[in-house]
Design a protein around this motif. Structure first.
Motif, short mmCIF file in Angstrom:
data_model
loop_
_atom_site.label_atom_id
_atom_site.label_comp_id
_atom_site.label_asym_id
_atom_site.label_seq_id
_atom_site.Cartn_x
_atom_site.Cartn_y
_atom_site.Cartn_z
N LYS A 103 0.82 -1.21 0.00
CA LYS A 103 0.00 0.00 0.00
C LYS A 103 0.85 1.26 0.00
CE LYS A 103 -3.86 -2.14 2.51
NZ LYS A 103 -4.67 -2.11 3.76
N ASP A 104 1.99 1.22 0.70
CA ASP A 104 2.80 2.44 0.81
C ASP A 104 3.28 2.93 -0.54
OD1 ASP A 104 4.48 0.26 0.54
OD2 ASP A 104 5.97 0.96 1.99
N ILE A 105 3.63 2.01 -1.44
CA ILE A 105 4.06 2.40 -2.78
C ILE A 105 2.85 2.63 -3.69
CG2 ILE A 105 5.28 1.63 -4.85
CD1 ILE A 105 7.27 0.21 -3.06
N ALA A 106 1.83 1.80 -3.54
CA ALA A 106 0.66 1.88 -4.43
C ALA A 106 0.01 3.26 -4.41
CB ALA A 106 -0.36 0.82 -4.04
N GLU A 107 0.07 3.94 -3.27
CA GLU A 107 -0.60 5.23 -3.16
C GLU A 107 0.24 6.39 -3.70
OE1 GLU A 107 0.68 6.26 1.46
OE2 GLU A 107 -1.32 5.49 0.99
N ARG A 108 1.48 6.13 -4.08
CA ARG A 108 2.38 7.18 -4.56
C ARG A 108 2.23 7.39 -6.07
NH1 ARG A 108 3.68 9.62 0.18
NH2 ARG A 108 4.22 8.01 1.70
N PHE A 109 2.61 8.58 -6.50
CA PHE A 109 2.63 8.90 -7.93
C PHE A 109 4.06 8.73 -8.46
CE2 PHE A 109 -1.36 10.76 -6.82
CZ PHE A 109 -2.13 10.69 -7.98
N THR A 110 4.16 8.18 -9.66
CA THR A 110 5.45 7.94 -10.29
C THR A 110 5.41 8.49 -11.70
OG1 THR A 110 7.14 6.26 -10.72
CG2 THR A 110 4.85 5.65 -11.20
#
Length: 352
Positions: free
Chosen positions: A186-193
């Protein structure tokens, strides 16, 4: 024009070589670990680009341009950068946009780098990828030479490189196509890339070749269209349903399991947990960035292609076993090719 491409068989290099071979006035030499067939004006030289005994005879030829896709340790680069600069009219060094520190506004080439502002002494003591690239940039900038160009791609995808957060396709897509659960967080999934198609990076590099105004300059080569990792995952799941007829389960951990590992935690902590958006106006002076493929389209097309022609390299069966412990799954030993890999899987799945 004589051009040497070091390590030119990856997600960006293959596209660059394809662009170069269209020009009959260019003589291209490409280094590769594996044997490859020559093509018209492209000669492949098999060897290890990290081996100075292999590289030095090549550099004696002298080139108009060297494009360097190799991933060096800083001590390796210190040993060779002056030779590389002396061997060509323009040296194009592949750095990375991972060098940049966190930013709440779109990143420009003048945004501070992690190396310049980092206070984490434990991290600074390492030569982790983002720090190594920044240190190697510093060596070029203080070299006294004027014939270098630094490029900083960010996360680049292609038909054979399809990432999910910090996971290469061998750690998520292999599981999905094997009927097992994708493990994400979840911590990465919610970030924008920001994800850029390898061909767009390649044609930007091509546009910089031989350009005097590109000397002693750094350029990041990215799209200007951020996308959330959760949307990336949804695109992948949609393609897998459409093209492969499968609907993989997804185990969404609270935090990336790479944070548990000394070798993997910094890529998460000092990159994937940042929201990454870029101002690409500097490179747009050389290439029309408005024609860059949007990630929503490019990722979909590349995954469709891969599902039709799947090829996995270097699956780590120890890592597979660890993920299977999280999900409660098992891979059939019949699907593991070598005895040593079977043993590794069993050890990490049941005992280590």
């Amino acid at each position: 024009m004589k051009i040497l491409v070091l390590g030119g068989t990856g997600a960006m290099g293959v596209h660059l070589v394809d662009l170069l071979l269209r020009h009959s006035d260019m003589r291209i030499t490409v280094t590769s670990r594996s044997k490859r067939e020559n093509r018209s004006n492209v000669v492949y030289v098999q060897g290890d680009g990290h081996d100075m005994a292999f590289i030095l005879p090549l550099l004696e030829e002298k080139f108009d341009v060297i494009v360097d896709f190799m991933n060096y340790r800083t001590d390796e680069f210190r040993e060779r950068y002056q030779r590389l600069l002396a061997a060509c009219g323009q040296y194009i060094f592949l750095s990375s946009s991972r060098v940049y520190a966190n930013s709440n506004v779109p990143i420009t080439e003048d945004t501070p780098r992690l190396l310049d502002i980092m206070t984490d002494a434990e991290y600074i003591a390492t030569d982790e990828y983002a720090l190594a690239k920044a240190r190697q940039e510093n060596l070029l900038q203080s070299s006294g030479k004027k014939n270098w160009t630094i490029i900083r791609p960010y996360i680049t995808y292609s038909e054979n490189r399809i990432q999910l957060g910090v996971l290469e396709k061998e750690r998520w897509l292999y599981r999905a196509l094997s009927g097992r659960t994708i493990v994400f967080s979840k911590d990465i999934a919610e970030r924008f890339t920001t994800l850029t198609y390898g061909f767009d990076v390649a044609r930007s590099i091509f546009a910089l070749i031989g350009r005097e105004e590109a000397m002693r300059e750094a350029f990041h080569i990215t799209t200007s269209s951020p996308i959330q990792w959760s949307e990336v995952l949804e695109i992948y799941l949609d393609v897998l349903k459409e093209k492969a007829g499968i609907c993989p389960n997804v185990l969404m951990m609270e935090t990336s399991i790479n944070l548990q590992y000394s070798w993997g935690k910094y890529q998460v902590k000092y990159d994937r947990l940042f929201n990454r958006a870029f101002d690409n106006s500097k490179i747009s002076c050389f290439v029309d960035t408005s024609t860059f493929v949007k990630p929503q389209d490019g990722l979909r097309n590349c995954l469709k292609h891969f599902v039709e022609y799947p090829t996995f390299r270097g699956v780590n069966y120890g890592e597979e076993a660890k993920l299977d412990r999280f999900t409660g799954e098992r891979i059939s030993l019949q699907k593991i090719d070598a005895l040593k890999h079977k043993v590794k899987y069993i050890l990490y799945r049941y005992f280590i």
